[in-house]
Design a protein around this motif. Structure first.
Motif, PDB file in Angstrom:
ATOM      1  N   ASP A  75       0.843  -1.200   0.000  1.00 28.09           N
ATOM      2  CA  ASP A  75       0.000   0.000   0.000  1.00 28.09           C
ATOM      3  C   ASP A  75       0.877   1.249   0.000  1.00 28.09           C
ATOM      4  O   ASP A  75       1.654   1.488   0.937  1.00 28.09           O
ATOM      5  CB  ASP A  75      -0.903  -0.020   1.232  1.00 28.09           C
ATOM      6  CG  ASP A  75      -1.988   1.054   1.188  1.00 28.09           C
ATOM      7  OD1 ASP A  75      -1.684   2.193   0.777  1.00 28.09           O
ATOM      8  OD2 ASP A  75      -3.126   0.751   1.573  1.00 28.09           O
ATOM      9  N   ALA A  76       0.755   2.065  -1.039  1.00 26.18           N
ATOM     10  CA  ALA A  76       1.618   3.238  -1.190  1.00 26.18           C
ATOM     11  C   ALA A  76       1.294   4.335  -0.194  1.00 26.18           C
ATOM     12  O   ALA A  76       2.106   5.249   0.015  1.00 26.18           O
ATOM     13  CB  ALA A  76       1.499   3.782  -2.610  1.00 26.18           C
ATOM     14  N   ASN A  77       0.111   4.276   0.431  1.00 27.53           N
ATOM     15  CA  ASN A  77      -0.300   5.326   1.360  1.00 27.53           C
ATOM     16  C   ASN A  77       0.198   5.090   2.777  1.00 27.53           C
ATOM     17  O   ASN A  77       0.073   5.969   3.630  1.00 27.53           O
ATOM     18  CB  ASN A  77      -1.828   5.449   1.372  1.00 27.53           C
ATOM     19  CG  ASN A  77      -2.376   5.863   0.025  1.00 27.53           C
ATOM     20  OD1 ASN A  77      -1.856   6.790  -0.604  1.00 27.53           O
ATOM     21  ND2 ASN A  77      -3.424   5.188  -0.440  1.00 27.53           N
ATOM     22  N   LEU A  78       0.729   3.914   3.029  1.00 29.25           N
ATOM     23  CA  LEU A  78       1.207   3.581   4.366  1.00 29.25           C
ATOM     24  C   LEU A  78       2.604   2.983   4.262  1.00 29.25           C
ATOM     25  O   LEU A  78       3.050   2.592   3.181  1.00 29.25           O
ATOM     26  CB  LEU A  78       0.256   2.576   5.041  1.00 29.25           C
ATOM     27  CG  LEU A  78      -1.170   3.068   5.319  1.00 29.25           C
ATOM     28  CD1 LEU A  78      -2.041   1.902   5.747  1.00 29.25           C
ATOM     29  CD2 LEU A  78      -1.168   4.155   6.375  1.00 29.25           C
ATOM     30  N   SER A  79       3.287   2.919   5.395  1.00 29.60           N
ATOM     31  CA  SER A  79       4.599   2.277   5.402  1.00 29.60           C
ATOM     32  C   SER A  79       4.458   0.847   4.912  1.00 29.60           C
ATOM     33  O   SER A  79       3.659   0.066   5.439  1.00 29.60           O
ATOM     34  CB  SER A  79       5.174   2.295   6.814  1.00 29.60           C
ATOM     35  OG  SER A  79       5.414   3.619   7.228  1.00 29.60           O
ATOM     36  N   ASN A  80       5.215   0.495   3.871  1.00 26.83           N
ATOM     37  CA  ASN A  80       5.083  -0.821   3.264  1.00 26.83           C
ATOM     38  C   ASN A  80       6.407  -1.577   3.306  1.00 26.83           C
ATOM     39  O   ASN A  80       7.409  -1.068   3.813  1.00 26.83           O
ATOM     40  CB  ASN A  80       4.572  -0.693   1.830  1.00 26.83           C
ATOM     41  CG  ASN A  80       5.405   0.290   1.010  1.00 26.83           C
ATOM     42  OD1 ASN A  80       6.632   0.324   1.134  1.00 26.83           O
ATOM     43  ND2 ASN A  80       4.747   1.101   0.194  1.00 26.83           N
ATOM     44  N   ASN A 428       0.026   9.042  10.254  1.00 30.97           N
ATOM     45  CA  ASN A 428      -0.633   8.492   9.066  1.00 30.97           C
ATOM     46  C   ASN A 428      -2.051   8.007   9.327  1.00 30.97           C
ATOM     47  O   ASN A 428      -2.676   7.388   8.453  1.00 30.97           O
ATOM     48  CB  ASN A 428       0.220   7.374   8.470  1.00 30.97           C
ATOM     49  CG  ASN A 428       0.449   6.228   9.452  1.00 30.97           C
ATOM     50  OD1 ASN A 428      -0.432   5.853  10.201  1.00 30.97           O
ATOM     51  ND2 ASN A 428       1.668   5.669   9.449  1.00 30.97           N
ATOM     52  N   THR A 430      -3.004   5.753  11.557  1.00 32.89           N
ATOM     53  CA  THR A 430      -3.036   4.398  12.113  1.00 32.89           C
ATOM     54  C   THR A 430      -2.066   4.339  13.287  1.00 32.89           C
ATOM     55  O   THR A 430      -1.187   5.204  13.414  1.00 32.89           O
ATOM     56  CB  THR A 430      -2.622   3.342  11.068  1.00 32.89           C
ATOM     57  OG1 THR A 430      -1.187   3.310  10.960  1.00 32.89           O
ATOM     58  CG2 THR A 430      -3.237   3.640   9.705  1.00 32.89           C
ATOM     59  N   THR A 434       4.997   5.903  10.591  1.00 34.94           N
ATOM     60  CA  THR A 434       5.500   6.083   9.243  1.00 34.94           C
ATOM     61  C   THR A 434       6.994   5.781   9.222  1.00 34.94           C
ATOM     62  O   THR A 434       7.784   6.487   9.855  1.00 34.94           O
ATOM     63  CB  THR A 434       5.251   7.524   8.763  1.00 34.94           C
ATOM     64  OG1 THR A 434       3.842   7.799   8.805  1.00 34.94           O
ATOM     65  CG2 THR A 434       5.762   7.732   7.348  1.00 34.94           C
TER      66      THR A 434
END
Length: 499
Positions: A75-80, A428, A430, A434
């Motif tokens: 997921d590019a919107n969260l730390s992956n 972020n 959650t 990040t």
């Protein structure tokens, strides 16, 4: 054979080795309070109708949470996983994605994260046990609270860097951060721990006829267990039997030894008008009663690993199995596994330690299931701090990480609400930070930034949730956690069911 006074005291003094309840008495004020407690033994209130226990598992040295709970998604919107491996892979500290043990996180739309591979089953024959804690996630018996750390009050990155909010003292120092986790406060050096203060508040009401103290350490004297009126128990781990951990030395069956015991018992009835003497006699009486109660014990059913942490948790399980004979309704236990100060050689060292921890916790959980009280016993982790996201050194044999701040904690037991992430959200949206050096959750900035995540969930919020489940009332929480007023929201993070 005649004995002079010095010899008599020396031999009867051997008996005091069993009085490990007194290991944390540090000044006469505590002794006076304990003498008063002895006076108040007849004052009883309604005891709880059920049994509950908290088991602290301290990962000493600062466990690297960044290699314990890892993004396993894209997921590019969260730390992956890509962000993780980019930061740690070059120097050899990243774990291969295909080795991670996947977990789905409901709070994050069932997004996939991964547990360290050593938290699952290990090869048959290792430490005599072939299981781990990963399966507990699928059973709904394991919660993760990310980004927990020492705080005086909620703090953003800007507030940290401008000193707009008071910082915990001596950040990144082992001894100070251990003390703050065990004390449950980050503003001053404390002489008591939050476990000891919980016992101060609850022991008399919850265990009016208890033959052992509410709080027990299987890892020596600890600040966590120290209270103002609490007399904690400190005993050896397995394989030492419960019938030996409080046994009096220096007394046998010969005429001289029987006479010596009679004289020792007589001495404990003298000078009780003096607080110091009275308190010492009271402690010894507790130990004698406890020793009698522990003389016969039933061995646990589930096999435990023969490691240090496995033997500690086995001893806890034995004591819990004696709960009815000991007339105890509420108990707190402290166990510890060390070696997490991994500045070098981290991959091998942490793998071994996490494997030992995982196997021991799983055996302990299964024993609680066998005893029929898995929903009444909650095990949870604490550690000095996390470690830097940016590695230290390079190469599989020498790479490690340095002291950091916020860390990920784990909670195990049948009372867990459901397997999920809990805690206060980071930048972020959650609870999981990040993973960007010099990013919105990093305390450091510029080229010196190494990924020391600023906590969003405080010790008070994390352990206050545990204390509430244990039975500490809302009115007593400020006594147990003096700074909890600085965190007016999220005092119950919801990872345990209603008390």
């Amino acid at each position: 054979m005649k004995q002079n006074r010095r010899e008599f005291i020396a031999k009867t003094g051997c008996a005091l080795s069993m009085v490990s309840l007194a290991t944390q008495v540090s000044h006469f004020g505590v002794m006076s309070a304990m003498a008063q407690k002895a006076d108040d033994e007849s004052v009883q209130t309604d005891a709880p109708s059920d049994y509950r226990a908290l088991v602290v598992l301290f990962m000493s040295g600062g466990n690297d949470g960044n290699n314990m709970v890892i993004p396993n998604h894209s997921d590019a919107n969260l730390s992956n996983y890509a962000a993780y491996t980019t930061a740690r892979g070059t120097q050899g500290l990243a774990l291969a994605q295909n080795t991670l043990l996947p977990i789905a996180v409901p709070r994050m739309g069932n997004l996939s994260y991964g547990l360290n591979p050593n938290l699952g089953p290990l090869p048959t024959g290792v430490n005599n046990i072939n299981n781990g804690i990963h399966e507990l996630w699928g059973l709904g018996k394991m919660a993760i609270v990310p980004n927990v750390g020492t705080l005086f009050a909620p703090m953003t990155r800007t507030q940290y860097q401008t000193n707009a909010v008071r910082r915990p003292f001596q950040l990144f120092s082992h001894s100070d951060q251990v003390s703050q986790f065990q004390a449950g406060r980050s503003d001053v050096k404390s002489l008591t721990g939050w476990g000891g203060r919980t016992s101060d508040r609850r022991a008399t009401a919850d265990n009016p006829n208890g033959l052992v103290p509410m709080i027990t350490s299987i890892s020596g004297s600890q600040l966590f267990t120290a209270g103002q009126t609490t007399s904690p128990l400190a005993i050896a781990a397995a394989p030492a039997g419960l019938n030996t951990v409080l046994a009096m030395g220096g007394f046998g069956t010969s005429a001289a030894e029987v006479a010596r015991r009679a004289a020792f018992d007589g001495l404990r009835t003298q000078d009780l008008s003096q607080n110091l003497v009275k308190a010492a006699s009271y402690i010894t009486d507790q130990a004698v009663s406890a020793n009698l109660a522990l003389a016969n014990f039933q061995e646990v059913t589930v096999p435990f690993p023969t490691t240090g942490i496995g033997n500690q948790l086995k001893q806890v399980a034995r004591l819990i199995k004696k709960r009815t004979d000991l007339s105890i309704n509420r108990q707190i236990f402290y166990v510890q596994i060390g070696g997490f100060d991994t500045h070098t050689g981290q991959l091998a060292a942490q793998s071994t330690l996490l494997g030992q921890m995982s196997q021991a916790v799983r055996s302990f959980y299964e024993e609680m299931v066998t005893q029929g009280i898995s929903d009444k016993v909650t095990t949870f982790t604490m550690s000095d701090f996390a470690r830097t996201f940016n590695p230290a050194g390079s190469g599989s044999g020498s790479v490690g990480s340095d002291h950091a701040w916020a860390n990920h904690m784990m909670v195990f037991g049948g009372a867990v609400t459901t397997s999920d992430f809990y805690g206060v959200n980071t930048s972020n949206g959650t609870p999981f930070p990040t993973l960007v050096q010099n990013g919105p959750d990093d305390s450091d900035s510029g080229t010196s930034a190494r990924g020391r995540w600023i906590p969003t969930t405080s010790i008070e919020q994390y352990t206050g949730t545990l204390a509430k489940w244990f039975g500490v009332s809302a009115a007593d929480l400020p006594f147990v956690f003096p700074n909890i007023g600085n965190f007016p929201t999220n005092r119950d993070l919801g990872f345990l069911g209603a008390p």
